[in-house]
Design a protein around this motif. Structure first.
Motif, PDB file in Angstrom:
ATOM      1  N   ARG A   1      16.533  26.581  -9.460  1.00  0.00           N
ATOM      2  CA  ARG A   1      15.623  25.646  -8.820  1.00  0.00           C
ATOM      3  C   ARG A   1      14.349  25.586  -9.660  1.00  0.00           C
ATOM      4  O   ARG A   1      13.620  26.575  -9.747  1.00  0.00           O
ATOM      5  N   PRO A   2      14.061  24.464 -10.281  1.00  0.00           N
ATOM      6  CA  PRO A   2      12.845  24.382 -11.107  1.00  0.00           C
ATOM      7  C   PRO A   2      11.597  24.503 -10.254  1.00  0.00           C
ATOM      8  O   PRO A   2      11.530  23.984  -9.148  1.00  0.00           O
ATOM      9  N   HIS A   3      10.616  25.274 -10.807  1.00  0.00           N
ATOM     10  CA  HIS A   3       9.336  25.366 -10.119  1.00  0.00           C
ATOM     11  C   HIS A   3       8.290  24.635 -10.950  1.00  0.00           C
ATOM     12  O   HIS A   3       8.598  24.005 -11.951  1.00  0.00           O
ATOM     13  N   ALA A   4       7.049  24.721 -10.526  1.00  0.00           N
ATOM     14  CA  ALA A   4       6.007  23.903 -11.147  1.00  0.00           C
ATOM     15  C   ALA A   4       5.883  24.165 -12.639  1.00  0.00           C
ATOM     16  O   ALA A   4       5.794  23.247 -13.443  1.00  0.00           O
TER      17      ALA A   4
ATOM     18  N   PHE B   1       7.283  37.090 -25.709  1.00  0.00           N
ATOM     19  CA  PHE B   1       7.991  35.807 -25.846  1.00  0.00           C
ATOM     20  C   PHE B   1       8.762  35.490 -24.579  1.00  0.00           C
ATOM     21  O   PHE B   1       8.705  34.378 -24.049  1.00  0.00           O
ATOM     22  N   ARG B   2       9.506  36.480 -24.105  1.00  0.00           N
ATOM     23  CA  ARG B   2      10.361  36.281 -22.933  1.00  0.00           C
ATOM     24  C   ARG B   2       9.526  35.919 -21.705  1.00  0.00           C
ATOM     25  O   ARG B   2       9.851  34.983 -20.971  1.00  0.00           O
ATOM     26  N   ARG B   3       8.436  36.648 -21.506  1.00  0.00           N
ATOM     27  CA  ARG B   3       7.593  36.411 -20.333  1.00  0.00           C
ATOM     28  C   ARG B   3       6.964  35.017 -20.389  1.00  0.00           C
ATOM     29  O   ARG B   3       7.003  34.267 -19.396  1.00  0.00           O
TER      30      ARG B   3
ATOM     31  N   GLY C   1       8.089  31.746 -17.982  1.00  0.00           N
ATOM     32  CA  GLY C   1       7.079  31.180 -17.108  1.00  0.00           C
ATOM     33  C   GLY C   1       6.643  29.787 -17.523  1.00  0.00           C
ATOM     34  O   GLY C   1       5.784  29.192 -16.881  1.00  0.00           O
ATOM     35  N   ALA C   2       7.244  29.288 -18.620  1.00  0.00           N
ATOM     36  CA  ALA C   2       6.908  27.954 -19.132  1.00  0.00           C
ATOM     37  C   ALA C   2       5.426  27.825 -19.442  1.00  0.00           C
ATOM     38  O   ALA C   2       4.822  26.774 -19.257  1.00  0.00           O
TER      39      ALA C   2
END
Length: 359
Positions: free
Chosen positions: A49-52, A114-116, A120-121
């Protein structure tokens, strides 16, 4: 996989790129039916589910570039990266982009960052510095299909013909070749070189420039050329010790070229004969003490990085469009010649002079 599935998770399960997942969610009409079906199935199976923040990434609205803030070294060697960071930030701002700084204690720690940031985009892509051969950071970013460009080449045989990733670098070979030629044209024959231990991609590249120019001119024999080279770790004290070693073992020398300004400053201190010294990096200390140095044009490097990250390639090699444009930028450095003004002071510790010049 974390507690909540991400775009990266969907892309991995569907066997597609993150961009393809984004296309399916935003412009599905441009995606082939079978590919779109695989992505939609992966989204359903994972319960994605995409978030903001994910919506910002899909539409590339974060407009943010991530880059690690390198630790302070000694105020000399680190100044080039400081200048690059300044240039990158200023040019990114002119393009409506932001630069997000983060810290890391190791390559593994940087990969965790990088991963974080990616999950979190928070960023659209990354800029890496201080690259090495078989760099684990670039391998991870390629594996996870994340946009990035490096300041520093991959140091592989196919860097130019088939680069593993997008990169911008300064031609150290050309810089030291030009510095050697300048000394030769001024009448110097026995030109020494203070460099770093091999293997060192950057150091080896710079050494080749000196070595090639010396062989072409043929002023000294191969045996003499070997005596004109001293290998040491980087630093002012190391440069002074290397200069004293040259005085003991190399015989008379006409000029000294160095792989860094730190080594060159040390060479100037242990230099009662006032032999001409040339450094590399054109740091503020070089300008302050009259040290000739090879300048890395970081403004051009920053422009190349942003062009590759935001232009037609968008920080990608594997999914880049067919193009005749090179997937790298090689920047030519400039030799800055100055009048030798420093006063040799063998009795003064090298670090004391560094502190004095820095004030």
């Amino acid at each position: 996989m974390g507690e909540f599935p991400t775009v990266t998770d969907v892309a991995r399960v569907a066997g597609v790129s993150r961009q393809t997942v984004s296309n399916v969610m935003n412009t599905p009409g441009i995606v082939k039916a079978d590919t779109r079906a695989r992505v939609e199935a992966a989204i359903t199976a994972l319960g994605y589910r995409p978030h903001a923040s994910a919506r910002r990434l899909r539409t590339r609205r974060s407009s943010t570039i991530g880059i690690r803030l390198d630790p302070m070294i000694d105020g000399i060697s680190g100044s080039v990266l400081d200048r690059f960071l300044h240039a990158l930030t200023e040019q990114a701002d002119a393009r409506g982009l932001r630069v997000l700084l983060f810290t890391a204690t190791s390559p593994e720690d940087e990969i965790d960052q990088f991963r974080r940031l990616n999950d979190g985009a928070d960023v659209d892509g990354f800029v890496l510095t201080s690259t090495t051969a078989d760099d684990p950071r670039t391998a991870w970013l390629l594996e996870h299909d994340i946009a990035f460009v490096t300041f520093g080449r991959p140091w592989q045989e196919n860097d130019f013909t088939d680069p593993s990733h997008l990169w911008v670098d300064v031609d150290g070979h050309a810089g030291l070749y030009a510095a050697t030629r300048a000394q030769q044209d001024a009448g110097a024959r026995r030109i020494a070189y203070l460099g770093w231990p091999s293997p060192s991609g950057t150091g080896d590249d710079r050494r080749r420039g000196w070595h090639e120019a010396m062989l072409e001119r043929g002023d000294v024999s191969a045996e003499e050329l070997a005596r004109l080279e001293v290998v040491t770790t980087d630093g002012v004290d190391q440069g002074a010790a290397a200069m004293r070693q040259l005085a003991r073992t190399a015989g008379g020398i006409d000029a000294v070229l160095c792989a860094s300004d730190a080594l060159a400053l040390g060479a100037m201190i242990a230099n009662p004969a006032r032999v001409s010294v040339t450094g590399y990096d054109n740091t503020p200390i070089a300008a302050a003490i009259g040290l000739s140095s090879v300048d890395q044009p970081v403004d051009e490097v920053a422009a190349g990085v942003l062009e590759l990250l935001t232009g037609e390639f968008e920080g990608q090699v594997s999914h880049a469009p067919d193009s005749a444009s090179p997937r790298y930028r090689m920047v030519t450095p400039r030799l800055i010649t100055r009048q030798f003004e420093a006063i040799p002071r063998d009795s003064v510790p090298a670090n004391a002079l560094v502190d004095e010049v820095s004030r």
